[in-house]
Design an enzyme around this catalytic site. Structure first.
Site, mmCIF file in Angstrom:
data_model
loop_
_atom_site.group_PDB
_atom_site.id
_atom_site.type_symbol
_atom_site.label_atom_id
_atom_site.label_comp_id
_atom_site.label_asym_id
_atom_site.label_seq_id
_atom_site.Cartn_x
_atom_site.Cartn_y
_atom_site.Cartn_z
ATOM 1 N N ARG A 61 -21.923 -87.965 -11.427
ATOM 2 C CA ARG A 61 -22.815 -88.528 -12.442
ATOM 3 C C ARG A 61 -23.026 -87.533 -13.586
ATOM 4 O O ARG A 61 -22.827 -86.341 -13.432
ATOM 5 C CB ARG A 61 -24.164 -88.867 -11.815
ATOM 6 C CG ARG A 61 -24.141 -90.030 -10.818
ATOM 7 C CD ARG A 61 -25.529 -90.302 -10.267
ATOM 8 N NE ARG A 61 -26.046 -89.140 -9.549
ATOM 9 C CZ ARG A 61 -26.918 -88.268 -10.037
ATOM 10 N NH1 ARG A 61 -27.388 -88.403 -11.271
ATOM 11 N NH2 ARG A 61 -27.340 -87.249 -9.318
ATOM 12 N N LYS A 201 -25.963 -96.401 -9.280
ATOM 13 C CA LYS A 201 -27.201 -95.664 -9.495
ATOM 14 C C LYS A 201 -28.032 -96.281 -10.614
ATOM 15 O O LYS A 201 -29.263 -96.102 -10.641
ATOM 16 C CB LYS A 201 -26.895 -94.198 -9.793
ATOM 17 C CG LYS A 201 -26.435 -93.420 -8.563
ATOM 18 C CD LYS A 201 -27.440 -93.509 -7.413
ATOM 19 C CE LYS A 201 -27.035 -92.630 -6.227
ATOM 20 N NZ LYS A 201 -27.922 -92.833 -5.053
ATOM 21 N N HIS A 220 -34.513 -93.189 -1.770
ATOM 22 C CA HIS A 220 -33.155 -92.640 -1.715
ATOM 23 C C HIS A 220 -32.949 -92.156 -0.285
ATOM 24 O O HIS A 220 -33.178 -90.994 0.042
ATOM 25 C CB HIS A 220 -33.014 -91.500 -2.714
ATOM 26 C CG HIS A 220 -31.608 -91.004 -2.853
ATOM 27 N ND1 HIS A 220 -31.304 -89.732 -3.281
ATOM 28 C CD2 HIS A 220 -30.413 -91.615 -2.640
ATOM 29 C CE1 HIS A 220 -29.994 -89.579 -3.322
ATOM 30 N NE2 HIS A 220 -29.438 -90.710 -2.929
ATOM 31 N N LYS A 243 -26.926 -87.915 4.956
ATOM 32 C CA LYS A 243 -27.531 -89.250 5.059
ATOM 33 C C LYS A 243 -26.558 -90.257 5.659
ATOM 34 O O LYS A 243 -26.904 -91.004 6.564
ATOM 35 C CB LYS A 243 -27.974 -89.765 3.681
ATOM 36 C CG LYS A 243 -29.157 -89.095 3.072
ATOM 37 C CD LYS A 243 -29.760 -89.904 1.929
ATOM 38 C CE LYS A 243 -28.772 -90.446 0.936
ATOM 39 N NZ LYS A 243 -27.993 -89.410 0.241
ATOM 40 N N THR A 244 -25.352 -90.294 5.102
ATOM 41 C CA THR A 244 -24.383 -91.280 5.563
ATOM 42 C C THR A 244 -23.907 -90.973 6.978
ATOM 43 O O THR A 244 -23.897 -91.842 7.856
ATOM 44 C CB THR A 244 -23.180 -91.325 4.600
ATOM 45 O OG1 THR A 244 -23.638 -91.729 3.304
ATOM 46 C CG2 THR A 244 -22.128 -92.299 5.083
ATOM 47 N N ASP A 258 -27.743 -95.378 1.780
ATOM 48 C CA ASP A 258 -28.129 -94.611 0.593
ATOM 49 C C ASP A 258 -29.427 -95.044 -0.082
ATOM 50 O O ASP A 258 -30.174 -94.198 -0.552
ATOM 51 C CB ASP A 258 -26.993 -94.661 -0.430
ATOM 52 C CG ASP A 258 -27.145 -93.626 -1.531
ATOM 53 O OD1 ASP A 258 -27.559 -92.497 -1.235
ATOM 54 O OD2 ASP A 258 -26.832 -93.941 -2.688
ATOM 55 N N ARG A 324 -14.917 -89.208 -2.773
ATOM 56 C CA ARG A 324 -15.759 -90.296 -2.260
ATOM 57 C C ARG A 324 -14.926 -91.444 -1.699
ATOM 58 O O ARG A 324 -13.790 -91.675 -2.102
ATOM 59 C CB ARG A 324 -16.633 -90.852 -3.385
ATOM 60 C CG ARG A 324 -17.689 -89.882 -3.905
ATOM 61 C CD ARG A 324 -18.915 -89.898 -3.038
ATOM 62 N NE ARG A 324 -19.969 -89.019 -3.540
ATOM 63 C CZ ARG A 324 -21.209 -89.026 -3.085
ATOM 64 N NH1 ARG A 324 -21.546 -89.886 -2.130
ATOM 65 N NH2 ARG A 324 -22.109 -88.186 -3.552
#
Length: 538
Positions: A61, A201, A220, A243-244, A258, A324
């Site tokens: 980003r 996002k 988030h 997180k994932t 997410d 990703r």
């Protein structure tokens, strides 16, 4: 104008005055989008069927190029300390020039939902220049049924033009890249960035604006639940904290990886897919995510392929550390079909502590939970960012600083009330280093993290004996079955206690400096939860 795909003509893209477009492909599914991506030389196909694209200079980003329209309607509620303002006039000029840019081009349109709760979702139309971007966002948001498409009227619209180069003087932006959000008109403009994550996002940012006004907490976080559905857990964390990986537990049902909301009905996923980091991905450590890399329909970003075989090399970071994989959530065998779960019984705040001084797990009281939520700590590892030679503390308030249109205190107060109302247990989990900084210590074994999380979520960890950490004031278990006792007390994993203490002091001071911004918005209990208030005497 040539039109293909499924579309209700009553609600066309010409809402914005699109004219002279070569063709518009509506709601194409993966096979057709593959064909278009390959025909247009946007991507290649890897063994097993995943499509692979490179994003050029934008491999992540561009938060410094993100702007929000300041129009006199949203002014008093936007947190302008962290949100950059754009005038309505500049936004309108940018919009009209991007529409002009679309003339004579093929466009790919997807009509999708942001939010699994039908009462709270945002109907989102995404207009893309690139076919692979259209597949990406189709994977990541929630795909309506054919019946829902027949009556689809967009609440918000995203126009994504990676080949449109912005003029900073003309549009009042910072560079030739711009992400501009008009909260009043519900329009997002993305220009001169091929990084597809900007689209998802932008939806998250809009939901972060919309939902608090309805008393709903946007988060988030990833989320999962027990197989009987009675035990939901959420995992806050910044990119790279796990997180994932940690939410995709084969013994629990995955709700999402997410972004979620917490409403009076419980937790609901904002998305219909997952966006996993692929660097160092392996079948041994993350078998379910690895399996998606060999499936038709998966989109891989900046993953390096062997020139001859096109086999992915997930250890190759020559394009970026931020490789990703984007795939529909139903590619995970134990994913929820509804994207919804009950009220959480546990909240886990994940941090990747590259200083190597935080314990692998700690229980947080309500004040500590608020302190660490507002802090949003993780660390940047030396070598992953240009110029970084030592671990560097990074703080992203509410674990989502770049996506917060409203002040952090709005989200903090929502979370505080929900934790109290539902008597939620809160935990801080370090997925980073132990025994020293990178190069000296070692990464926290995922086996240890999973064992500790299992004990926290099944309730058995609450029965353990706890000590108070003298450096951070945290309640840390002294023994857990299946975990070496020394790893629970980080100082014992270091070769030098003096070096541990000096490093811990650096991190404590970083927390204190960061929290100055929030001290006036919290009560004394939260201020006293700061590590500096608990620091052992030198």
């Amino acid at each position: 104008m040539k039109q293909t795909g499924t579309f209700n003509p009553a609600f066309g893209v010409d809402k914005f005055g699109l004219k002279g477009v070569k063709s518009v492909a509506y709601n194409l599914e993966a096979p057709a989008l593959y064909e278009e991506s390959i025909r247009r030389d946007e991507a290649v196909i890897a063994p097993g069927g995943a499509i692979v694209a490179e994003t050029g200079i934008h491999t992540g980003r561009s938060p410094q190029d993100k702007f929000t329209v300041k129009d006199g309607i949203v002014d008093k509620d936007v947190w302008w300390d962290i949100n950059k303002a754009m005038s309505p006039e500049h936004f309108e000029l940018l919009l009209q020039d991007m529409l002009k840019h679309c003339e004579g081009r093929d466009l790919f349109v997807q009509d999708l939902f942001g939010g699994a709760d039908p009462a709270l979702r945002v109907k989102t139309r995404v207009i893309c220049e690139f076919a692979w971007h259209s597949l990406f966002i189709r994977n990541l948001l929630i795909r309506p049924s054919q019946a829902e498409l027949a009556n689809f009227v967009a609440d918000m619209t995203i126009i994504d033009c990676p080949t449109f180069v912005a003029d900073p003087k003309r549009y009042g932006c910072r560079s030739e890249t711009v992400i501009a959000l008009d909260l009043t008109r519900k329009i997002v403009l993305i220009a001169n960035s091929s990084y597809a994550g900007e689209m998802k996002k932008s939806v998250f940012t809009f939901l972060n604006w919309k939902l608090p006004a309805l008393g709903v907490m946007p988060m988030h976080c990833s989320a999962n639940m027990s197989t009987d559905g009675n035990d939901t857990a959420v995992f806050f964390g910044l990119s790279g904290t796990g997180k994932t990986t940690l939410s995709q537990d084969p013994n629990r049902i995955l709700i999402g990886d997410d972004e979620h909301g917490w409403s009076p009905n419980g937790v609901f996923n904002f998305e219909g897919g997952c966006y996993a980091k692929a660097i160092k991905l392996s079948a041994e450590a993350e078998p379910e995510i690895y399996a998606t890399s060999k499936r038709f329909g998966t989109v891989m970003e900046n993953v390096v392929l062997d020139k001859a075989t096109r086999v992915p090399d997930f250890d190759d970071d020559s394009l970026t550390e931020n490789t990703r994989i984007a795939y529909p959530i139903d590619f995970i065998s134990n994913a929820s079909a509804t994207g919804c779960g009950g009220h959480p019984k546990n909240i886990v705040m994940l941090t990747c502590d590259a200083f190597g001084v935080l314990p692998p797990i700690a229980r947080l009281d309500p004040a500590q939970a608020m302190y660490h939520f507002l802090s949003g700590y993780t660390a940047v590892v030396a070598g992953t960012v240009k110029g970084i030679t030592e671990p560097t503390a990074t703080f992203s308030t509410c674990f989502g600083h770049p996506f917060l249109p409203r002040h952090a205190s709005v989200y903090g107060e929502l979370l505080r009330k929900l934790i109290a109302d539902h008597k939620v247990d809160c935990w801080l989990v370090n997925t980073g280093w132990t025994g020293g900084k990178p190069g000296v210590g070692k990464r926290m074994p995922i086996r240890v993290t999973r064992t500790l999380l299992t004990a926290a979520l099944d309730g058995s960890l609450k029965q353990a004996d706890f000590r108070t950490d003298p450096y951070f004031g945290l309640s840390v278990p002294t023994s857990v079955p299946g975990v070496e006792p020394s790893i629970l007390n980080p100082v014992k994993t270091w070769p030098s206690e003096a070096e541990f203490r000096a490093t811990a002091k650096i991190l404590v001071d970083s927390f204190a400096r960061n929290f100055v911004t929030y001290e006036k918005f919290v009560d004394k209990n939260v201020r006293d939860a700061a590590p500096s208030a608990k620091m052992a005497a030198e």
